[in-house]
Design a protein around this motif. Sequence first.
Motif, PDB file in Angstrom:
ATOM      1  N   MET A   1       1.282  -1.273  -0.023  1.00  0.00           N
ATOM      2  CA  MET A   1      -0.503  -0.023  -0.298  1.00  0.00           C
ATOM      3  C   MET A   1       0.975   0.699  -0.036  1.00  0.00           C
ATOM      4  SD  MET A   1      -3.627   0.475   1.761  1.00  0.00           S
ATOM      5  CE  MET A   1      -3.411  -1.481   1.502  1.00  0.00           C
ATOM      6  N   HIS A   2       1.493   1.417  -1.003  1.00  0.00           N
ATOM      7  CA  HIS A   2       2.898   2.709  -0.621  1.00  0.00           C
ATOM      8  C   HIS A   2       3.558   2.932   0.033  1.00  0.00           C
ATOM      9  CE1 HIS A   2       1.173   3.554  -4.916  1.00  0.00           C
ATOM     10  NE2 HIS A   2       0.474   3.442  -4.127  1.00  0.00           N
ATOM     11  N   GLY A   3       3.980   1.313   1.318  1.00  0.00           N
ATOM     12  CA  GLY A   3       4.522   2.107   2.154  1.00  0.00           C
ATOM     13  C   GLY A   3       5.817   1.047   2.679  1.00  0.00           C
ATOM     14  N   VAL A   4       6.324   0.507   3.846  1.00  0.00           N
ATOM     15  CA  VAL A   4       7.741  -0.044   3.860  1.00  0.00           C
ATOM     16  C   VAL A   4       7.903  -1.161   3.922  1.00  0.00           C
ATOM     17  CG1 VAL A   4       8.399   2.615   4.560  1.00  0.00           C
ATOM     18  CG2 VAL A   4       7.552   0.634   6.693  1.00  0.00           C
ATOM     19  N   GLY A   5       6.816  -2.271   3.838  1.00  0.00           N
ATOM     20  CA  GLY A   5       6.124  -3.495   4.023  1.00  0.00           C
ATOM     21  C   GLY A   5       7.300  -4.653   2.753  1.00  0.00           C
ATOM     22  N   ALA A   6       7.129  -3.675   1.554  1.00  0.00           N
ATOM     23  CA  ALA A   6       7.081  -5.497   0.545  1.00  0.00           C
ATOM     24  C   ALA A   6       8.422  -5.719   0.580  1.00  0.00           C
ATOM     25  CB  ALA A   6       7.010  -3.992  -0.395  1.00  0.00           C
ATOM     26  N   GLU A   7       9.717  -4.988   0.498  1.00  0.00           N
ATOM     27  CA  GLU A   7      11.016  -6.337   0.380  1.00  0.00           C
ATOM     28  C   GLU A   7      10.784  -6.467   2.137  1.00  0.00           C
ATOM     29  OE1 GLU A   7      15.587  -4.588   0.892  1.00  0.00           O
ATOM     30  OE2 GLU A   7      14.054  -3.516   0.653  1.00  0.00           O
ATOM     31  N   MET A   8      10.410  -6.355   3.117  1.00  0.00           N
ATOM     32  CA  MET A   8      10.536  -7.183   4.191  1.00  0.00           C
ATOM     33  C   MET A   8       9.725  -9.062   4.091  1.00  0.00           C
ATOM     34  SD  MET A   8      12.454  -8.505   6.643  1.00  0.00           S
ATOM     35  CE  MET A   8      13.658  -6.960   7.639  1.00  0.00           C
ATOM     36  N   ALA A   9       8.243  -7.929   3.792  1.00  0.00           N
ATOM     37  CA  ALA A   9       7.487  -9.415   3.387  1.00  0.00           C
ATOM     38  C   ALA A   9       7.026  -9.978   2.625  1.00  0.00           C
ATOM     39  CB  ALA A   9       5.989  -8.538   2.796  1.00  0.00           C
ATOM     40  N   GLU A  10       7.928  -9.944   1.891  1.00  0.00           N
ATOM     41  CA  GLU A  10       8.048 -11.061   0.090  1.00  0.00           C
ATOM     42  C   GLU A  10       9.179 -11.578   0.703  1.00  0.00           C
ATOM     43  OE1 GLU A  10       7.212  -7.330  -3.316  1.00  0.00           O
ATOM     44  OE2 GLU A  10       9.411  -8.306  -3.059  1.00  0.00           O
ATOM     45  N   THR A  11      10.377 -11.380   2.027  1.00  0.00           N
ATOM     46  CA  THR A  11      11.242 -12.640   1.888  1.00  0.00           C
ATOM     47  C   THR A  11      11.383 -13.174   3.525  1.00  0.00           C
ATOM     48  OG1 THR A  11      13.092 -10.366   1.967  1.00  0.00           O
ATOM     49  CG2 THR A  11      13.876 -12.342   3.450  1.00  0.00           C
ATOM     50  N   VAL A  12       9.957 -12.971   4.392  1.00  0.00           N
ATOM     51  CA  VAL A  12       9.862 -13.869   4.926  1.00  0.00           C
ATOM     52  C   VAL A  12       8.942 -14.341   4.730  1.00  0.00           C
ATOM     53  CG1 VAL A  12      10.412 -11.944   7.530  1.00  0.00           C
ATOM     54  CG2 VAL A  12       8.422 -12.122   6.034  1.00  0.00           C
ATOM     55  N   LEU A  13       7.829 -14.378   3.672  1.00  0.00           N
ATOM     56  CA  LEU A  13       7.620 -15.322   3.063  1.00  0.00           C
ATOM     57  C   LEU A  13       8.042 -16.722   2.285  1.00  0.00           C
ATOM     58  CD1 LEU A  13       4.308 -13.125   2.027  1.00  0.00           C
ATOM     59  CD2 LEU A  13       3.825 -15.102   3.207  1.00  0.00           C
TER      60      LEU A  13
END
Length: 573
Positions: free
Chosen positions: A239-251
């Motif tokens: 949602m245009h925020g700061v979560g994508a890189e870590m979210a994709e990594t931990v998944l």
Amino acid sequence: MDTQLKLRAKHWLDNDPDPSTRQELQVLIDTGNEEELQQRFLGRLAFGTAGLRGVVKAGPMGMNRLVVQQTSSGLGAYLKQQVSDVDTRGVVIGYDGRHDSKQFAHDAAGVLTSMGIKVYLTYKVAPTPLVAFGVTHLNAAAGIVVTASHNPPQYNGYKVYWGNGAQIIPPQDSGIAACIDRAATESINLMDLETAKANDKLIMLEDDFYQSYRQGIKAASVLQNHTQPELVSLSYTAMHGVGAEMAETVLADAGVTQVYSVAAQREPDGDFPTVNFPNPEEKGAMDLVIAEAQKHGAMLACANDPDADRFAVAVRTKAGDYLMLTGDQVGVLFGHYLMTHAAKNQRLTCTTIVSSSLLSKVAASMDATCLTTLTGFKWLTNVGMAEQTEDNQCVFAYEEALGYMVGSMVWDKDGLSALVAFAQLTAELASQGKTVWDRLEDIYREHGFHLNAQVSIALKPTTPNIGAYLRKKLPSVIAAKQVMSTDDISSGLRTFQDGTIEAIDLPASDVLIFKLEGGSRVIVRPSGTEPKIKCYYEVVVNMASDDSLDSVQARAQAEMDDFISAHQASLPQ
């Protein structure tokens, strides 16, 4: 123009370090815009348990560099009063992707290091849960995260964690606020960040810090269920925020390989161009992630809010469309799942007074404990921490506004660990040929279908004080249902139908809870600042053997509609 007002504005102008807000203020002075200046200098942006949050603008009522510097000076002074080794333990500072966040974080670091306090500063944007994690991981005295979470683009904020890794609670908030008021009358010093580094007062948190959080998720005892993660497919948006890189990594670390990120919303963007309001609860905010899920036929459409501390999910139905789960539904699914898998010494869960009562019933049926706290994650985590024992560790906490603490690596809501846990829960069900809807139905069949709703009611300015009105003569019947008990959180007393009274162990708050026959409930929270009240409703409907989820939902919704209209009609207008 009022002379005092003009003097205050000029004084502010002399101290404001930001050319853009100085120019903004100068224009208001030059054009004689007294009304706008009055609003800017009415008082100060109030510092409370959630820290600061407001529109970015010049003056003490806005979020701006001078307000951030004064706040940091006040926080530093309070920490020096309260924590003898604050200078060496230090303060962790992180920031989100809003336009001013990096500058505000650097200002906070400059002020604290000039006071002799060590600062750990993230080298780039960071999800809010990483700052909460960093406080305990580094044994820091406090943490600051510059974020306005899911507020509109023109907002920013300043959130404070205490040394236990949880958000501050009273009396810390009022103590810090008093120190900020004093700091606002004094000149503020800043240390240049390069000088602070040279003096060993500034440590940059580089990629190895982010990897520590990642490894913590990987090793968390509650995230070890690796039942066929390859079965799960999900779309994801930051949602245009700061979560994508870590979210994709931990998944990926958890073996979830079918992940489809919404490219248009993946990178941090303080303008939030594709959503009217960057809050997953708002209508339309999940449209792109649901469209991405449909494109791939994914089981789940998942979202973090812009600072990645909240988690939202829409689940594919048998018909192939996607329905958003409520925060309460996700909360009870997590609670049931975690208590099913938890170790014998992980039996403590926490929820808030306005969240569904269903988690407490599920916990009781599984020989676990569910504590109920005041609204807000600051209460959930501080109470969970205080109440857990060696034999009864806190495994889960949630509030209905999409906030979940899964395990206790982070003592705050964490949308990233929640994302992994929900994928694992879904994978385990898929391995048994079941869906999330099947699990929900099982829970509802055992404990009743629980439907919750929240309504804000605007009152006329002439309407009498609702809290006082209701307390004067406590209702014995609401919406044609007998009141079985009334909790008055302001006095800490529970009154039963027969007149007997018992104490409630909660901090005083202007809240009334009415529990009704048949399991229904209404909670009334008057607003202290404007003529309105918030009402939280719950109805409980038993599922018959021939009921489907759709049919029981329709029945519960009809009952809820009647309940809300009858209750509102009974309130003074």
